[in-house]
Design a protein around this motif. Structure first.
Motif, PDB file in Angstrom:
ATOM      1  N   GLY A 151       0.973  -0.758  -0.140  1.00  0.00           N
ATOM      2  CA  GLY A 151      -0.012   0.115  -0.095  1.00  0.00           C
ATOM      3  C   GLY A 151       0.792   1.441   0.166  1.00  0.00           C
ATOM      4  N   TYR A 152       0.464   2.351  -0.912  1.00  0.00           N
ATOM      5  CA  TYR A 152       0.458   3.913  -0.739  1.00  0.00           C
ATOM      6  C   TYR A 152       0.361   4.181   0.486  1.00  0.00           C
ATOM      7  CZ  TYR A 152      -3.375   5.575  -2.385  1.00  0.00           C
ATOM      8  OH  TYR A 152      -4.750   5.213  -2.728  1.00  0.00           O
ATOM      9  N   GLY A 153       1.283   5.602   1.107  1.00  0.00           N
ATOM     10  CA  GLY A 153       1.209   6.374   2.937  1.00  0.00           C
ATOM     11  C   GLY A 153      -0.138   6.112   2.989  1.00  0.00           C
ATOM     12  N   TYR A 154      -0.933   7.142   2.506  1.00  0.00           N
ATOM     13  CA  TYR A 154      -2.398   7.370   3.103  1.00  0.00           C
ATOM     14  C   TYR A 154      -3.357   5.854   2.594  1.00  0.00           C
ATOM     15  CZ  TYR A 154      -6.778   9.376   3.478  1.00  0.00           C
ATOM     16  OH  TYR A 154      -7.942   9.909   3.899  1.00  0.00           O
ATOM     17  N   ASP A 155      -2.957   5.002   1.764  1.00  0.00           N
ATOM     18  CA  ASP A 155      -3.735   3.658   1.796  1.00  0.00           C
ATOM     19  C   ASP A 155      -3.745   3.276   3.299  1.00  0.00           C
ATOM     20  OD1 ASP A 155      -5.424   1.856   0.648  1.00  0.00           O
ATOM     21  OD2 ASP A 155      -3.103   0.583   0.121  1.00  0.00           O
ATOM     22  N   ILE A 156      -2.635   3.045   3.675  1.00  0.00           N
ATOM     23  CA  ILE A 156      -2.015   2.051   4.770  1.00  0.00           C
ATOM     24  C   ILE A 156      -2.844   3.053   6.214  1.00  0.00           C
ATOM     25  CG2 ILE A 156      -0.313   1.941   6.557  1.00  0.00           C
ATOM     26  CD1 ILE A 156       1.551   1.771   4.020  1.00  0.00           C
ATOM     27  N   VAL A 157      -2.290   4.245   6.060  1.00  0.00           N
ATOM     28  CA  VAL A 157      -2.999   4.843   7.219  1.00  0.00           C
ATOM     29  C   VAL A 157      -4.860   5.146   6.901  1.00  0.00           C
ATOM     30  CG1 VAL A 157      -3.744   7.369   7.812  1.00  0.00           C
ATOM     31  CG2 VAL A 157      -1.678   7.262   6.928  1.00  0.00           C
ATOM     32  N   ARG A 158      -5.582   5.205   5.832  1.00  0.00           N
ATOM     33  CA  ARG A 158      -6.729   4.820   5.673  1.00  0.00           C
ATOM     34  C   ARG A 158      -7.029   2.985   5.778  1.00  0.00           C
ATOM     35  NH1 ARG A 158      -9.352   1.189   2.283  1.00  0.00           N
ATOM     36  NH2 ARG A 158      -7.824   1.213   0.922  1.00  0.00           N
ATOM     37  N   ARG A 159      -6.332   2.133   5.775  1.00  0.00           N
ATOM     38  CA  ARG A 159      -6.838   1.139   6.230  1.00  0.00           C
ATOM     39  C   ARG A 159      -6.262   1.012   8.257  1.00  0.00           C
ATOM     40  NH1 ARG A 159      -2.780  -3.142   2.823  1.00  0.00           N
ATOM     41  NH2 ARG A 159      -2.307  -1.858   1.262  1.00  0.00           N
ATOM     42  N   LEU A 160      -5.757   1.536   8.289  1.00  0.00           N
ATOM     43  CA  LEU A 160      -5.621   1.557   9.552  1.00  0.00           C
ATOM     44  C   LEU A 160      -5.791   1.780  10.692  1.00  0.00           C
ATOM     45  CD1 LEU A 160      -1.576   2.970   9.738  1.00  0.00           C
ATOM     46  CD2 LEU A 160      -2.662   0.646  10.600  1.00  0.00           C
ATOM     47  N   ARG A 161      -7.260   3.350  10.095  1.00  0.00           N
ATOM     48  CA  ARG A 161      -8.228   3.821  10.486  1.00  0.00           C
ATOM     49  C   ARG A 161      -9.445   2.668  10.594  1.00  0.00           C
ATOM     50  NH1 ARG A 161      -6.837   9.699   7.942  1.00  0.00           N
ATOM     51  NH2 ARG A 161      -4.884  10.047   9.874  1.00  0.00           N
ATOM     52  N   GLU A 162      -9.772   2.006   8.728  1.00  0.00           N
ATOM     53  CA  GLU A 162     -11.332   1.393   8.360  1.00  0.00           C
ATOM     54  C   GLU A 162     -11.071   0.235  10.167  1.00  0.00           C
ATOM     55  OE1 GLU A 162     -11.006   0.627   4.809  1.00  0.00           O
ATOM     56  OE2 GLU A 162     -11.780   2.437   4.315  1.00  0.00           O
ATOM     57  N   GLY A 163      -9.430   0.057   9.922  1.00  0.00           N
ATOM     58  CA  GLY A 163      -9.237  -1.229  11.305  1.00  0.00           C
ATOM     59  C   GLY A 163      -9.423  -1.030  13.033  1.00  0.00           C
ATOM     60  N   GLY A 164     -10.045   0.248  13.013  1.00  0.00           N
ATOM     61  CA  GLY A 164     -10.080   0.789  14.530  1.00  0.00           C
ATOM     62  C   GLY A 164      -9.561   1.759  15.238  1.00  0.00           C
ATOM     63  N   LEU A 165      -8.452   1.964  14.681  1.00  0.00           N
ATOM     64  CA  LEU A 165      -7.195   3.493  14.728  1.00  0.00           C
ATOM     65  C   LEU A 165      -7.789   4.174  14.684  1.00  0.00           C
ATOM     66  CD1 LEU A 165      -4.242   1.046  14.701  1.00  0.00           C
ATOM     67  CD2 LEU A 165      -5.871   1.665  16.917  1.00  0.00           C
ATOM     68  N   ALA A 166      -9.231   4.590  14.626  1.00  0.00           N
ATOM     69  CA  ALA A 166      -9.242   5.986  14.079  1.00  0.00           C
ATOM     70  C   ALA A 166      -8.239   7.263  14.651  1.00  0.00           C
ATOM     71  CB  ALA A 166     -10.810   6.493  14.660  1.00  0.00           C
ATOM     72  N   GLU A 167      -8.067   7.076  15.471  1.00  0.00           N
ATOM     73  CA  GLU A 167      -7.110   8.797  15.846  1.00  0.00           C
ATOM     74  C   GLU A 167      -5.663   8.166  15.767  1.00  0.00           C
ATOM     75  OE1 GLU A 167      -7.503   9.451  20.159  1.00  0.00           O
ATOM     76  OE2 GLU A 167      -9.639   9.032  20.088  1.00  0.00           O
ATOM     77  N   VAL A 168      -5.010   7.311  14.607  1.00  0.00           N
ATOM     78  CA  VAL A 168      -3.979   7.202  14.220  1.00  0.00           C
ATOM     79  C   VAL A 168      -3.479   8.621  13.109  1.00  0.00           C
ATOM     80  CG1 VAL A 168      -4.143   6.432  12.308  1.00  0.00           C
ATOM     81  CG2 VAL A 168      -1.855   6.154  13.224  1.00  0.00           C
ATOM     82  N   GLY A 169      -2.027   9.316  13.253  1.00  0.00           N
ATOM     83  CA  GLY A 169      -2.522  10.505  12.396  1.00  0.00           C
ATOM     84  C   GLY A 169      -1.400  10.314  11.436  1.00  0.00           C
ATOM     85  N   ASP A 170      -1.287  10.880  10.386  1.00  0.00           N
ATOM     86  CA  ASP A 170      -0.969  10.999   9.151  1.00  0.00           C
ATOM     87  C   ASP A 170       0.380  10.885   9.150  1.00  0.00           C
ATOM     88  OD1 ASP A 170      -3.977  11.240   8.537  1.00  0.00           O
ATOM     89  OD2 ASP A 170      -2.982  12.111   6.699  1.00  0.00           O
ATOM     90  N   ALA A 171       1.006  12.363   9.972  1.00  0.00           N
ATOM     91  CA  ALA A 171       2.473  12.026  10.343  1.00  0.00           C
ATOM     92  C   ALA A 171       2.979  10.650  11.278  1.00  0.00           C
ATOM     93  CB  ALA A 171       2.391  13.446  11.416  1.00  0.00           C
ATOM     94  N   SER A 172       2.957  10.599  11.732  1.00  0.00           N
ATOM     95  CA  SER A 172       3.051   9.232  12.457  1.00  0.00           C
ATOM     96  C   SER A 172       2.987   8.026  11.581  1.00  0.00           C
ATOM     97  CB  SER A 172       1.898   8.778  14.058  1.00  0.00           C
ATOM     98  OG  SER A 172       1.884   9.980  14.764  1.00  0.00           O
ATOM     99  N   VAL A 173       1.859   7.733  10.769  1.00  0.00           N
ATOM    100  CA  VAL A 173       2.303   6.672  10.519  1.00  0.00           C
ATOM    101  C   VAL A 173       3.071   6.596   9.233  1.00  0.00           C
ATOM    102  CG1 VAL A 173       0.937   5.401   7.985  1.00  0.00           C
ATOM    103  CG2 VAL A 173      -0.224   5.788  10.195  1.00  0.00           C
ATOM    104  N   TYR A 174       3.205   7.903   8.423  1.00  0.00           N
ATOM    105  CA  TYR A 174       4.912   8.265   7.457  1.00  0.00           C
ATOM    106  C   TYR A 174       5.621   8.324   8.306  1.00  0.00           C
ATOM    107  CZ  TYR A 174       0.710   9.644   4.058  1.00  0.00           C
ATOM    108  OH  TYR A 174       0.796   9.788   2.605  1.00  0.00           O
ATOM    109  N   GLY A 175       6.093   9.164   9.120  1.00  0.00           N
ATOM    110  CA  GLY A 175       7.517   9.176  10.242  1.00  0.00           C
ATOM    111  C   GLY A 175       7.336   6.789  10.448  1.00  0.00           C
ATOM    112  N   THR A 176       6.761   6.285  10.661  1.00  0.00           N
ATOM    113  CA  THR A 176       6.574   4.634  11.133  1.00  0.00           C
ATOM    114  C   THR A 176       7.076   3.886   9.214  1.00  0.00           C
ATOM    115  OG1 THR A 176       5.150   4.747  12.639  1.00  0.00           O
ATOM    116  CG2 THR A 176       5.706   3.029  12.118  1.00  0.00           C
ATOM    117  N   LEU A 177       6.825   3.993   8.661  1.00  0.00           N
ATOM    118  CA  LEU A 177       6.716   3.934   7.219  1.00  0.00           C
ATOM    119  C   LEU A 177       8.306   4.278   7.004  1.00  0.00           C
ATOM    120  CD1 LEU A 177       3.747   5.304   5.699  1.00  0.00           C
ATOM    121  CD2 LEU A 177       4.119   2.244   5.935  1.00  0.00           C
ATOM    122  N   ARG A 178       8.882   4.971   7.222  1.00  0.00           N
ATOM    123  CA  ARG A 178      10.331   5.352   6.458  1.00  0.00           C
ATOM    124  C   ARG A 178      11.021   4.793   8.281  1.00  0.00           C
ATOM    125  NH1 ARG A 178       8.200  10.731   6.030  1.00  0.00           N
ATOM    126  NH2 ARG A 178       8.412  11.530   8.522  1.00  0.00           N
TER     127      ARG A 178
END
Length: 117
Positions: free
Chosen positions: A24-51
């Motif tokens: 998945g690409y960055g925003y797709d991964i954010v979307r999947r996390l949110r749809e999976g129940g992690l509604a409060e996950v931040g974009d910047a946190s996910v992008y930093g984690t991916l890096r």
């Protein structure tokens, strides 16, 4: 309960879990996390984690051209990432079992041997 502090300790695990079967690409991964129940996950946190996971060799990346906008950088899990996912999954289950036991309170004492009910 505010998930922000809990997410800090498990975001690597969550990201690896959502890319284990499909890149998945960055925003797709954010979307999947949110749809999976992690509604409060931040974009910047996910992008930093991916890096960070990419730098550690747990993820691979590749760029896919897009006709409707900028190119997208996709991430996929590597064998190192699969090992990390398995290890962190085991750690999570052990931790959750321990915490469940604490939340349940002390267990009822076992009946004495030879005692009848």
């Amino acid at each position: 309960m505010d998930q922000t502090q809990l997410l800090k300790g498990v975001l690597d695990l969550a990201v690896l879990a959502v890319v284990q079967d499909e890149d998945g690409y960055g925003y797709d991964i954010v979307r999947r996390l949110r749809e999976g129940g992690l509604a409060e996950v931040g974009d910047a946190s996910v992008y930093g984690t991916l890096r960070r996971l990419y730098a550690a060799g747990a993820l691979t990346s590749y760029v896919v051209p897009s006709e409707s906008g900028p190119h997208r950088k996709y991430y996929g899990i590597t064998p190192i990432g699969r090992e990390q996912l398995a290890r962190q999954r085991d750690d999570w289950h052990a931790f959750a079992t321990t915490l469940d036991g604490l939340l349940a309170g002390p267990a009822a004492p076992a009946p004495a041997r030879g005692a009848s009910a």
